[in-house]
Design a protein around this motif. Structure first.
Motif, PDB file in Angstrom:
ATOM      1  N   THR A   1       0.844  -1.266   0.086  1.00 46.91           N
ATOM      2  CA  THR A   1      -0.027  -0.066   0.082  1.00 46.91           C
ATOM      3  C   THR A   1       0.891   1.409  -0.043  1.00 46.91           C
ATOM      4  OG1 THR A   1      -0.172   0.251   2.447  1.00 46.91           O
ATOM      5  CG2 THR A   1      -1.618  -1.125   1.243  1.00 46.91           C
ATOM      6  N   SER A   2       2.024   0.986   0.522  1.00 46.36           N
ATOM      7  CA  SER A   2       2.866   2.330   0.473  1.00 46.36           C
ATOM      8  C   SER A   2       2.896   3.410  -0.678  1.00 46.36           C
ATOM      9  CB  SER A   2       4.325   2.099   1.063  1.00 46.36           C
ATOM     10  OG  SER A   2       4.050   1.374   2.265  1.00 46.36           O
ATOM     11  N   GLY A   3       3.176   2.830  -1.878  1.00 43.00           N
ATOM     12  CA  GLY A   3       3.508   3.145  -3.008  1.00 43.00           C
ATOM     13  C   GLY A   3       2.264   3.900  -3.722  1.00 43.00           C
ATOM     14  N   ILE A   4       0.923   3.607  -3.108  1.00 38.40           N
ATOM     15  CA  ILE A   4      -0.343   3.730  -3.834  1.00 38.40           C
ATOM     16  C   ILE A   4      -0.878   4.917  -2.866  1.00 38.40           C
ATOM     17  CG2 ILE A   4      -0.462   2.057  -5.501  1.00 38.40           C
ATOM     18  CD1 ILE A   4      -2.180   0.665  -3.425  1.00 38.40           C
ATOM     19  N   THR A   5      -0.296   5.013  -1.619  1.00 37.20           N
ATOM     20  CA  THR A   5      -1.437   5.910  -0.527  1.00 37.20           C
ATOM     21  C   THR A   5      -0.241   6.906  -0.159  1.00 37.20           C
ATOM     22  OG1 THR A   5      -1.090   4.310   1.264  1.00 37.20           O
ATOM     23  CG2 THR A   5      -2.988   4.148  -0.215  1.00 37.20           C
ATOM     24  N   ALA A   6       0.352   6.520   1.036  1.00 37.18           N
ATOM     25  CA  ALA A   6       1.329   7.460   1.782  1.00 37.18           C
ATOM     26  C   ALA A   6       2.576   8.005   1.089  1.00 37.18           C
ATOM     27  CB  ALA A   6       1.911   6.586   3.156  1.00 37.18           C
ATOM     28  N   ASN A   7       3.126   7.392   0.303  1.00 39.88           N
ATOM     29  CA  ASN A   7       4.191   8.015  -0.656  1.00 39.88           C
ATOM     30  C   ASN A   7       3.744   9.038  -1.614  1.00 39.88           C
ATOM     31  OD1 ASN A   7       5.668   6.182   1.154  1.00 39.88           O
ATOM     32  ND2 ASN A   7       6.308   4.952  -0.540  1.00 39.88           N
ATOM     33  N   PRO A   8       2.828   8.613  -2.393  1.00 42.77           N
ATOM     34  CA  PRO A   8       2.582   9.724  -3.170  1.00 42.77           C
ATOM     35  C   PRO A   8       2.046  10.934  -2.583  1.00 42.77           C
ATOM     36  CG  PRO A   8       1.158   7.755  -3.562  1.00 42.77           C
ATOM     37  CD  PRO A   8       2.301   7.279  -2.789  1.00 42.77           C
ATOM     38  N   ALA A   9       1.183  10.827  -1.417  1.00 42.66           N
ATOM     39  CA  ALA A   9       0.532  11.875  -0.788  1.00 42.66           C
ATOM     40  C   ALA A   9       1.652  12.930  -0.082  1.00 42.66           C
ATOM     41  CB  ALA A   9      -0.150  11.305   0.575  1.00 42.66           C
ATOM     42  N   VAL A  10       2.887  12.187   0.300  1.00 43.27           N
ATOM     43  CA  VAL A  10       3.826  12.851   0.847  1.00 43.27           C
ATOM     44  C   VAL A  10       4.496  13.792  -0.336  1.00 43.27           C
ATOM     45  CG1 VAL A  10       6.491  12.729   1.358  1.00 43.27           C
ATOM     46  CG2 VAL A  10       4.715  11.622   2.687  1.00 43.27           C
ATOM     47  N   GLY A  11       4.540  13.129  -1.529  1.00 45.64           N
ATOM     48  CA  GLY A  11       5.015  13.772  -2.932  1.00 45.64           C
ATOM     49  C   GLY A  11       4.211  14.937  -3.172  1.00 45.64           C
ATOM     50  N   LEU A  12       2.936  14.866  -2.904  1.00 45.76           N
ATOM     51  CA  LEU A  12       2.027  16.271  -3.261  1.00 45.76           C
ATOM     52  C   LEU A  12       2.312  17.254  -2.093  1.00 45.76           C
ATOM     53  CD1 LEU A  12      -1.483  14.681  -3.891  1.00 45.76           C
ATOM     54  CD2 LEU A  12       0.287  15.655  -5.539  1.00 45.76           C
ATOM     55  N   ALA A  13       2.575  16.704  -0.729  1.00 48.44           N
ATOM     56  CA  ALA A  13       2.758  17.940   0.207  1.00 48.44           C
ATOM     57  C   ALA A  13       4.350  18.321   0.135  1.00 48.44           C
ATOM     58  CB  ALA A  13       2.900  17.130   1.524  1.00 48.44           C
ATOM     59  N   PHE A  14       5.252  17.579  -0.662  1.00 50.49           N
ATOM     60  CA  PHE A  14       6.518  18.253  -0.990  1.00 50.49           C
ATOM     61  C   PHE A  14       6.254  19.344  -2.241  1.00 50.49           C
ATOM     62  CE2 PHE A  14      10.564  15.357   0.656  1.00 50.49           C
ATOM     63  CZ  PHE A  14      10.119  15.900   1.563  1.00 50.49           C
ATOM     64  N   ASN A  15       5.315  18.970  -3.226  1.00 48.75           N
ATOM     65  CA  ASN A  15       5.296  19.888  -4.096  1.00 48.75           C
ATOM     66  C   ASN A  15       4.878  21.088  -3.694  1.00 48.75           C
ATOM     67  OD1 ASN A  15       5.818  17.877  -5.837  1.00 48.75           O
ATOM     68  ND2 ASN A  15       3.622  17.633  -6.728  1.00 48.75           N
ATOM     69  N   LYS A  16       3.783  21.088  -2.616  1.00 48.94           N
ATOM     70  CA  LYS A  16       3.541  22.458  -2.129  1.00 48.94           C
ATOM     71  C   LYS A  16       4.341  23.008  -0.977  1.00 48.94           C
ATOM     72  CE  LYS A  16      -0.686  24.366   0.263  1.00 48.94           C
ATOM     73  NZ  LYS A  16      -1.971  24.094   0.583  1.00 48.94           N
ATOM     74  N   LEU A  17       5.207  22.347  -0.477  1.00 49.55           N
ATOM     75  CA  LEU A  17       6.159  22.777   0.315  1.00 49.55           C
ATOM     76  C   LEU A  17       7.166  23.709  -0.518  1.00 49.55           C
ATOM     77  CD1 LEU A  17       7.703  22.916   3.540  1.00 49.55           C
ATOM     78  CD2 LEU A  17       8.961  20.770   2.482  1.00 49.55           C
ATOM     79  N   VAL A  18       7.769  23.039  -1.494  1.00 50.18           N
ATOM     80  CA  VAL A  18       8.493  23.662  -2.745  1.00 50.18           C
ATOM     81  C   VAL A  18       7.985  25.023  -3.173  1.00 50.18           C
ATOM     82  CG1 VAL A  18       9.873  23.164  -4.594  1.00 50.18           C
ATOM     83  CG2 VAL A  18      10.044  21.688  -2.996  1.00 50.18           C
ATOM     84  N   ALA A  19       6.602  24.721  -3.589  1.00 55.28           N
ATOM     85  CA  ALA A  19       6.187  26.029  -4.220  1.00 55.28           C
ATOM     86  C   ALA A  19       6.136  27.038  -3.084  1.00 55.28           C
ATOM     87  CB  ALA A  19       4.743  25.451  -4.671  1.00 55.28           C
ATOM     88  N   ASN A  20       5.982  26.969  -1.958  1.00 48.56           N
ATOM     89  CA  ASN A  20       6.024  27.943  -0.967  1.00 48.56           C
ATOM     90  C   ASN A  20       7.567  28.237  -0.566  1.00 48.56           C
ATOM     91  OD1 ASN A  20       3.094  28.796   0.058  1.00 48.56           O
ATOM     92  ND2 ASN A  20       3.013  26.653  -0.388  1.00 48.56           N
ATOM     93  N   LYS A  21       8.570  27.942  -1.188  1.00 51.93           N
ATOM     94  CA  LYS A  21       9.851  28.273  -0.948  1.00 51.93           C
ATOM     95  C   LYS A  21      10.392  27.540   0.067  1.00 51.93           C
ATOM     96  CE  LYS A  21       9.535  31.015  -4.416  1.00 51.93           C
ATOM     97  NZ  LYS A  21      10.131  30.677  -5.626  1.00 51.93           N
ATOM     98  N   GLY A  22       9.999  26.209   0.569  1.00 49.85           N
ATOM     99  CA  GLY A  22      10.533  25.588   1.656  1.00 49.85           C
ATOM    100  C   GLY A  22      11.735  24.584   0.974  1.00 49.85           C
ATOM    101  N   ILE A  23      12.220  23.748   1.926  1.00 53.99           N
ATOM    102  CA  ILE A  23      13.255  23.115   1.401  1.00 53.99           C
ATOM    103  C   ILE A  23      12.809  21.643   1.734  1.00 53.99           C
ATOM    104  CG2 ILE A  23      15.676  21.885   1.858  1.00 53.99           C
ATOM    105  CD1 ILE A  23      16.449  24.950   2.443  1.00 53.99           C
TER     106      ILE A  23
END
Length: 400
Positions: free
Chosen positions: A157-179
């Motif tokens: 389940t990791s690759g179809i739920t939690a991991n891609p969800a973190v990827g979306l959170a990372f996208n938003k973090l980077v868009a808001n100038k985070g690292i």
């Protein structure tokens, strides 16, 4: 806290922390007991224990320890030495002092033994608690944050739920100038071409590809891969399948740089951390356990770690809070007390991938503002620093 702003701890070196810990550090295993006894007297206070067990630190262990002791979440440091180990405690103490943090060293052999060293340490920590309680508070926003991600106890389940969800959170973090920092090159095998195509420049693309190829060679030489029996029990079939799932944590932003443990990105963006040692295998498996990876991420400045798990994991960490994101709805029901976010709801239809990514991002902000994670509430402070060897990368891989 407003939605995107909260109060953090301003350090004299200009960095901002989301926690304010006194860190008690043993510099050899022989000093572990004394350091642990000192820390145990302050269970209800922000005092944490870290250390290095070896008598002979190499450049990697020395660098990581220096980075940890000057981490923005650390307000003061007490060093515990036996007295005859090879760790350069005087240099470490001076580096901490130059960062503006209160620091003290206790040498057990000079203090007169176990009991006297413990009493000296307790007195100093008690005194220092009042000092760091007056640390200046200043506004923090997303662009002050460094967030890392690791996965452990992965299943189908990791690759179809939690991991891609973190990827979306990372996208938003980077868009808001985070690292944002992701790692596990040993779990990117087969994806080196895909990953390198996201590099911001051709030189970085080459180095990203080389880092995964190095991991493949290293694991081959060790006769071991990053694929555990628990992964198979959880429904994963091959390292390629596990790699695709792990890779999803990175989202789809451009990759700004390649770093190694202790490297500290100073520009916003997404970074890959190469945790596989350089050169011929010397010190055994590069990923002894998940805690080693978490410590390495913290050494590169991560304020918070996002930890995805399908089978279930209970580890937290010293210094930086760990947010647990559970991929499997059945695991979440069994281990709810240890899990911060139920990404398994994506499978049951209770939520969506997008909503879960948003919830992870909101969780980052909440924890940054001072809300404790589940592992913090349960008292988890896992820590491990081992031996590795790394060669510095060129400037094209770590933008200045």
């Amino acid at each position: 806290m407003s939605h995107m702003q909260w109060q953090g701890y301003l350090r004299k070196d200009g960095r901002k922390g989301i926690r304010n810990y006194i860190t008690v550090v043993y510099l050899v295993e022989c000093a572990h007991h004394v350091a642990r006894e000192i820390t145990s007297r302050f269970k209800e206070h922000p005092v944490q224990l870290i250390g290095f067990a070896g008598c002979y630190p190499n450049a990697y262990a020395d660098r990581v320890m220096n980075s940890l002791c000057t981490h923005p979440n650390v307000g003061a440091v007490l060093l515990i030495s036996l007295g005859c180990e090879s760790f350069d405690r005087k240099k470490l103490e001076e580096n901490i002092r130059q960062s503006g943090r209160p620091v003290n060293s206790i040498v057990i052999q000079e203090a007169g033994g176990t009991r006297k060293a413990i009493n000296d340490g307790v007195r100093w920590v008690d005194w220092c608690s009042g000092i760091i309680g007056n640390t200046m508070m200043v506004p923090m926003t997303v662009n002050d944050l460094v967030v890392g991600t690791v996965c452990g106890g992965s299943d189908a389940t990791s690759g179809i739920t939690a991991n891609p969800a973190v990827g979306l959170a990372f996208n938003k973090l980077v868009a808001n100038k985070g690292i944002a920092i992701f790692e596990e090159t040993g779990e990117m095998i087969g994806l080196e071409e895909v990953m390198s195509s996201r590099a911001v420049n051709p030189q970085l693309a080459i180095e990203l590809k080389k880092s995964v190829e190095k991991a493949a060679r290293y694991y081959s030489a060790m006769g071991h891969g990053s694929f555990a029996p628990g992964n198979a029990d959880g429904g994963l079939t091959t390292i390629e399948e596990k790699s695709m799932g792990a890779y999803c944590k990175s989202g789809d932003c451009q990759i700004s740089g390649l770093i190694k443990p202790g490297d500290r990105p100073v520009q916003p963006g997404l970074y890959l951390m190469d945790v596989v040692p350089d050169g011929e295998p010397k010190f055994g498996f590069p990923n002894i356990n998940d805690t080693v990876e978490i410590v390495e991420m913290i050494s590169s400045g991560c304020h918070i770690i996002l930890f995805t798990t399908g089978r279930g994991s209970v580890v937290g960490s010293a210094i930086s809070p760990v947010i647990k994101i559970c991929a499997n709805p059945q695991t979440y029901r069994r281990m709810e007390e240890d899990m911060d976010i139920n990404a398994g709801g994506i499978l049951t239809g209770e939520t969506t991938l997008r909503d879960t990514g948003e919830k992870i991002f909101e969780g980052i902000l909440a924890v940054a503002s001072g809300i404790p994670t589940c592992s913090e509430g349960l008292g988890h402070q896992e820590f491990m620093l081992s031996y590795k060897t790394f060669t510095p990368l060129g400037p094209g891989c770590l933008p200045v």
